[in-house]
Design an enzyme around this catalytic site. Sequence first.
Site, mmCIF file in Angstrom:
data_model
loop_
_atom_site.group_PDB
_atom_site.id
_atom_site.type_symbol
_atom_site.label_atom_id
_atom_site.label_comp_id
_atom_site.label_asym_id
_atom_site.label_seq_id
_atom_site.Cartn_x
_atom_site.Cartn_y
_atom_site.Cartn_z
ATOM 1 N N LYS A 14 -83.447 -19.845 2.230
ATOM 2 C CA LYS A 14 -82.789 -18.796 1.458
ATOM 3 C C LYS A 14 -82.602 -19.177 -0.019
ATOM 4 C CE LYS A 14 -78.622 -18.145 2.887
ATOM 5 N NZ LYS A 14 -77.717 -18.648 1.838
ATOM 6 N N ARG A 89 -70.526 -14.358 4.249
ATOM 7 C CA ARG A 89 -70.940 -15.214 5.359
ATOM 8 C C ARG A 89 -70.492 -14.687 6.719
ATOM 9 N NH1 ARG A 89 -73.077 -20.097 3.949
ATOM 10 N NH2 ARG A 89 -72.473 -20.930 1.922
ATOM 11 N N ARG A 128 -86.383 -35.396 11.028
ATOM 12 C CA ARG A 128 -86.137 -36.547 10.163
ATOM 13 C C ARG A 128 -86.024 -37.839 10.974
ATOM 14 N NH1 ARG A 128 -83.158 -37.692 4.987
ATOM 15 N NH2 ARG A 128 -81.725 -39.228 5.860
ATOM 16 N N ARG A 161 -81.305 -40.290 13.597
ATOM 17 C CA ARG A 161 -79.845 -40.341 13.593
ATOM 18 C C ARG A 161 -79.289 -39.184 14.417
ATOM 19 N NH1 ARG A 161 -78.403 -40.723 7.398
ATOM 20 N NH2 ARG A 161 -78.708 -38.538 7.862
ATOM 21 N N ARG A 172 -74.834 -27.298 16.073
ATOM 22 C CA ARG A 172 -74.282 -27.062 14.746
ATOM 23 C C ARG A 172 -74.663 -25.678 14.217
ATOM 24 N NH1 ARG A 172 -75.952 -32.025 11.850
ATOM 25 N NH2 ARG A 172 -77.577 -30.744 10.949
#
Length: 222
Positions: A14, A89, A128, A161, A172
């Site tokens: 975005k 939001r 990652r 991680r 999340r």
Amino acid sequence: MTVVVLLGAPGAGKGTQAELLAERLGMPHVATGDLFRAAVRDGSPIGLEARRFMERGQLVPDDITIRMLLDRLDQQDATNGAILDGFPRNGAQATALDDALRERGDRVDLAVNIEVPVDELIRRMSGRWVCTDAGHVYNESTNPPRVPGVCDIDGSPLIQREDDRADTIRARLDLPLASLREVIDHYARAGVLRAVNGLQPIEAVADDVLAVVAGEPKRTDA
Ligand SMILES: [Zn+2]
């Protein structure tokens, strides 16, 4: 003025699209986070108010955020409109923004949702890996190691991680996706929602967003 709200889940690109769109349309990209930082830096009265909350680690109340947004829309470079990024939001914020804009005879003209399926969001955010010796960073899609699980530079094992693991990221995303859904539903009811396919390369997404804003909707139905 044309007020465009850009919508998308975390990882949908975005911010990048807002920048591109602002550049192409010659309208400012108004990101709420930047507004907060600028207001605090400039020490404006509203910035000081916002800072009181930020310093306590609290969310800045919606009415303060909206006053900042309206101040920003009053600036010279926003005469023709602006691209809002980061606000609203949730559904309550969308309603509050509608009310505030209506008082000045403005409205949200378009809400453009950059659609990316959840699995793809997770793929983008979870690729990652870092090496155990020196912290060299790899990404499964954009910068993979030559041998999976091994650092190109020092040969040490790569680990993921906790924060970068798919299940962590999926959990999340729950809250932001639920809030995004409220905002999408709000603008769908208002008849101003458009969707673009966020799975395309960045430039193609930008072309589609621009086409939608220019009034030539190439819809992928929401
Ligand atoms: Zn390494």
